[in-house]
Design an enzyme around this catalytic site. Structure first.
Site, PDB file in Angstrom:
ATOM      1  N   ASP A   1     -10.392  -7.864   1.541  1.00 24.16           N
ATOM      2  CA  ASP A   1     -10.462  -7.153   2.826  1.00 24.16           C
ATOM      3  C   ASP A   1     -11.820  -7.333   3.519  1.00 24.16           C
ATOM      4  O   ASP A   1     -11.996  -6.966   4.675  1.00 24.16           O
ATOM      5  CB  ASP A   1     -10.169  -5.656   2.636  1.00 24.16           C
ATOM      6  CG  ASP A   1      -8.677  -5.352   2.747  1.00 24.16           C
ATOM      7  OD1 ASP A   1      -7.905  -6.266   3.104  1.00 24.16           O
ATOM      8  OD2 ASP A   1      -8.281  -4.207   2.470  1.00 24.16           O
TER       9      ASP A   1
ATOM     10  N   THR B   1       0.924  -1.125   0.000  1.00 24.38           N
ATOM     11  CA  THR B   1       0.000   0.000   0.000  1.00 24.38           C
ATOM     12  C   THR B   1       0.953   1.161   0.000  1.00 24.38           C
ATOM     13  O   THR B   1       2.151   0.972   0.205  1.00 24.38           O
ATOM     14  CB  THR B   1      -0.834  -0.049   1.291  1.00 24.38           C
ATOM     15  OG1 THR B   1      -1.765  -1.117   1.199  1.00 24.38           O
ATOM     16  CG2 THR B   1      -1.622   1.227   1.551  1.00 24.38           C
TER      17      THR B   1
ATOM     18  N   ASN C   1      -4.248  -3.342  -2.503  1.00 24.26           N
ATOM     19  CA  ASN C   1      -4.222  -4.368  -1.467  1.00 24.26           C
ATOM     20  C   ASN C   1      -2.858  -5.055  -1.477  1.00 24.26           C
ATOM     21  O   ASN C   1      -1.926  -4.560  -0.889  1.00 24.26           O
ATOM     22  CB  ASN C   1      -5.373  -5.356  -1.560  1.00 24.26           C
ATOM     23  CG  ASN C   1      -5.509  -6.163  -0.270  1.00 24.26           C
ATOM     24  OD1 ASN C   1      -5.032  -5.710   0.777  1.00 24.26           O
ATOM     25  ND2 ASN C   1      -6.111  -7.334  -0.322  1.00 24.26           N
TER      26      ASN C   1
ATOM     27  N   THR D   1      -4.135   2.079  -2.349  1.00 23.59           N
ATOM     28  CA  THR D   1      -3.615   0.713  -2.455  1.00 23.59           C
ATOM     29  C   THR D   1      -4.328  -0.105  -3.515  1.00 23.59           C
ATOM     30  O   THR D   1      -5.438   0.235  -3.946  1.00 23.59           O
ATOM     31  CB  THR D   1      -3.784  -0.001  -1.085  1.00 23.59           C
ATOM     32  OG1 THR D   1      -3.085  -1.243  -1.111  1.00 23.59           O
ATOM     33  CG2 THR D   1      -5.239  -0.266  -0.761  1.00 23.59           C
TER      34      THR D   1
ATOM     35  N   GLY E   1       1.129  -1.304   5.272  1.00 23.00           N
ATOM     36  CA  GLY E   1       1.479  -2.346   6.240  1.00 23.00           C
ATOM     37  C   GLY E   1       0.312  -3.207   6.670  1.00 23.00           C
ATOM     38  O   GLY E   1       0.401  -3.880   7.699  1.00 23.00           O
TER      39      GLY E   1
ATOM     40  N   SER F   1      -7.579  -0.700   6.972  1.00 18.38           N
ATOM     41  CA  SER F   1      -6.762  -0.204   8.085  1.00 18.38           C
ATOM     42  C   SER F   1      -6.051   1.095   7.727  1.00 18.38           C
ATOM     43  O   SER F   1      -5.346   1.657   8.565  1.00 18.38           O
ATOM     44  CB  SER F   1      -5.713  -1.257   8.469  1.00 18.38           C
ATOM     45  OG  SER F   1      -6.348  -2.428   8.910  1.00 18.38           O
TER      46      SER F   1
HETATM   47  O1  DON Z   1      -7.066  -1.335   3.234  1.00 19.61           O
HETATM   48  C1  DON Z   1      -6.338  -2.084   3.886  1.00 19.61           C
HETATM   49  O2  DON Z   1      -6.290  -2.060   5.097  1.00 19.61           O
HETATM   50  C2  DON Z   1      -5.446  -3.057   3.156  1.00 19.61           C
HETATM   51  N1  DON Z   1      -5.971  -3.329   1.848  1.00 19.61           N
HETATM   52  C3  DON Z   1      -4.078  -2.488   3.117  1.00 19.61           C
HETATM   53  C4  DON Z   1      -3.075  -3.402   2.501  1.00 19.61           C
HETATM   54  C5  DON Z   1      -1.691  -2.991   2.802  1.00 19.61           C
HETATM   55  O3  DON Z   1      -1.422  -2.089   3.549  1.00 19.61           O
HETATM   56  C6  DON Z   1      -0.603  -3.746   2.217  1.00 19.61           C
HETATM   57  N2  DON Z   1       0.631  -3.048   2.515  1.00 19.61           N
HETATM   58  N3  DON Z   1       1.592  -3.111   3.019  1.00 19.61           N
END
Ligand code: DON
Length: 586
Positions: free
Chosen positions: A434, A392, A412, A410, A484, A464
């Protein structure tokens, strides 16, 4: 005045004098920098962009230097990242943008998260054996939600920017069409076996990201993306319709039809950007303004800070065992609540006020034993699986007017599902993962997923991502955010706590070791740099302490942040954890 005071005043004057070339407005005293930390931020007076990628930060900076505001710069950075940081920069993903408007002293939370297509259904990822089919949820055309990025960025520009779409998209179009020398960071990513497997499973992605013989581009080699340039040019010419209607939409829908995906022309037309009321909290008089649902991050940042405010943490010492214990226990309670109470507020009544109340924070604090860990199973009977996600990206912007942007977006996973739209040059998100694919039913570990986050047509999956601002005495103090996956929320918590509680400059706040607890699995994940003594002390309190972060990574998050000092100097911090990040200021 004592002799010593006089000496230090002279020292300050000397330092200020040596900086006079830097000062651009002689009326103001030159800003002070200190030499008492091993972590120096990037300095600027007028404006700054901090992102995961050099070209993208410079694209934003160009807008600022041309007189644009923070939103102009953010949109330029957002489109440029889609070209130069395809791991997470995107056109067909989604995200959240927080905009602080200085003249109105107001923050707007723009939600451009993906929406579940109309044909999505609650059990769409349940396989014949009754379990979640991970391949389908992660790597199929069905894993794509209706993209929000293009509409989100363009609406933000139309509402709050000052420049034309063509002007802010020009750097991205040039980077894609004329190409750019492959960065070390992108080469490292595209040559990792995991990513080669993901992208080379798809013909369109292979053709786009690799040479004709499937070999990777090497750092310094010119990397051109003509199909992406065509798509970007169409968006620059036609605006929102350039992506959600016309040939780009036709190709996206054709790709879906050929591959068994769900997104239709009607889904694209129905996509809406939402303007949400930010979540606000306070911490020792400072104001936290952060992202509301469908992000879970903002609520839990405020919830956790309400718990933490009741302890004298500074005197415990940063990253001491006592500090980590209090933080980890606080995180456990927050992530337990996340699994039950958080979802898309348009579909589920999220108890935001209750979760962010000072009283609830105090109630959690009262439950925490300061000498020993409470097992996660004793905190709540319901649990959730750790999220599987890798990439992300966040960027922060401030302009000379004092406006700020904090944007996290992102696909994802890194490169989303790995599937591209042939001829249009962009990757599809796998954000449908998600959602809780199997809510209300115990998973393989006997744990429960969240009903609030079940798949429904038109619904946005819980996120998140936590773009966040902090204000002190009514003035901007910090803009931050991070990738993250599940560790985004705790990374942002560390950023804010390190600045507001431990008075760290923003680079120090970024660079010091992080740790993470997400309720289940019941363990503290730590980065290198948390000492063996500290880990031993935590184990003595009953914690299980891992020496790696979630998913076997050694690092937690990659925050890209900007702080403003009381003197008005801009401090930028690019996170050193992931290669290629860049703070560009002037
Ligand atoms: O929206 C979210 O919380 C997740 N799709 C984020 C994914 C993510 O942070 C991957 N990265 N490091």
């Amino acid at each position: 005045m004592t002799f010593l005071n006089r000496v230090s005043l002279v020292a300050v004057a000397v330092i200020a004098g040596s900086l006079s070339a830097f000062a651009q407005t002689p009326a103001k005293p030159a800003p002070l920098i200190t030499y008492d930390t091993q972590f120096q931020p990037t300095l600027a007076k007028n404006g700054m962009v901090v992102s995961q990628d050099y070209y993208a930060s410079e694209a934003g900076l160009k807008m600022l230097k041309a007189g644009g505001n923070a939103v102009d710069a953010a949109v330029a950075t957002g489109f440029a990242l889609a070209v130069t940081h395809p791991q997470a920069g995107n056109l067909a993903g989604g995200g959240f943008m927080m905009v602080y408007l200085k003249d109105q002293d107001k923050t707007i939370a723009i939600d451009y998260r993906e929406m579940a297509p109309a044909r999505a259904s609650r059990d769409m990822f349940i396989g014949a054996d009754g379990n979640v089919d991970k391949r389908m949820a992660f790597f199929s055309y069905k894993s794509a939600g209706t993209p929000g990025t293009v509409k989100g960025l363009i609406e933000a520009l139309n509402e709050y920017g000052t420049m034309s779409l063509a002007a802010v998209m020009a750097p991205a179009i040039r980077l894609a069409g004329e190409g750019f020398p492959m960065t070390w960071a992108l080469e490292a990513s595209l040559t990792s076996p995991r990513i080669i497997k993901r992208l080379q499973a798809d013909a369109a992605s292979t053709a786009h990201y690799y040479k004709a013989d499937r070999s990777p581009y090497r750092a310094g080699e010119l990397f051109k993306q003509p199909d992406l340039a065509k798509t970007l040019k169409t968006i620059a010419d036609k605006g929102i319709a350039g992506f959600y209607e016309g040939w780009v939409a036709d190709k996206l829908v054709a790709t879906m039809q050929a591959g068994g995906g769900l997104i239709t022309h009607d889904d694209l037309k129905a996509y809406t950007v939402k303007y949400r009321e930010p979540i606000e909290g306070t911490y020792r008089g400072m104001k936290i303004v952060t992202m509301p649902p469908p992000s879970s991050g903002g609520i839990h940042i405020v919830q956790m800070m309400n718990v933490l405010e009741g302890w004298d943490l500074k005197n415990l010492g940063h990253n001491s065992a006592d500090y980590i214990h209090r933080m980890a226990m606080t995180m456990k309670y927050a992530y337990a609540d996340r699994s039950k109470y958080l979802g898309d507020p348009d579909f589920f009544n999220v108890p935001s006020a209750a979760l962010t109340s000072k009283a609830y924070g105090a109630a959690i604090r009262a439950k925490i034993d300061l000498t020993k860990a409470t097992a996660s199973t004793d905190i709540s009977p319901a649990t959730k699986l750790p999220e599987e996600s890798n990439d992300t990206t966040h960027f922060s912007v401030i302009d000379k007017f004092g406006n700020m942007v904090a944007n996290t977006y992102t696909l994802n996973f890194s490169y989303g599902s790995g599937l591209s739209v042939a001829g249009a040059g962009f990757l599809l998100n796998n954000e449908m993962d998600d959602f809780s694919a199997k809510p209300g039913t115990p998973n393989a570990f006997g744990l429960l997923g969240g009903e609030a986050n079940a798949i429904e047509p038109g619904k946005r999956p819980l996120s998140s991502m936590t773009p966040t601002f902090v204000f002190k005495d009514g003035k901007p103090m910090l803009a931050t955010g991070s990738p993250g996956g599940s560790t985004i929320i705790t990374t942002v918590l560390h950023m804010v706590m390190n600045v507001v509680e431990f008075d760290m400059n923003v680079q120090e706040a970024t660079s010091v070791p992080r740790f993470h607890h997400q309720w289940f699995p019941d363990r503290i994940f730590t980065e290198p740099g948390i000492s063996i003594d500290t880990r031993r002390a935590l184990a003595g309190m009953g914690h299980v302490v891992n020496t790696e972060a979630v998913g076997g990574n050694r690092i937690i998050g990659a925050a890209q942040s900007i702080a403003v000092t009381p003197e008005g100097l801009i401090h930028g911090a690019a996170d050193p954890r992931r290669p290629g990040s860049h703070a560009a200021g002037y």
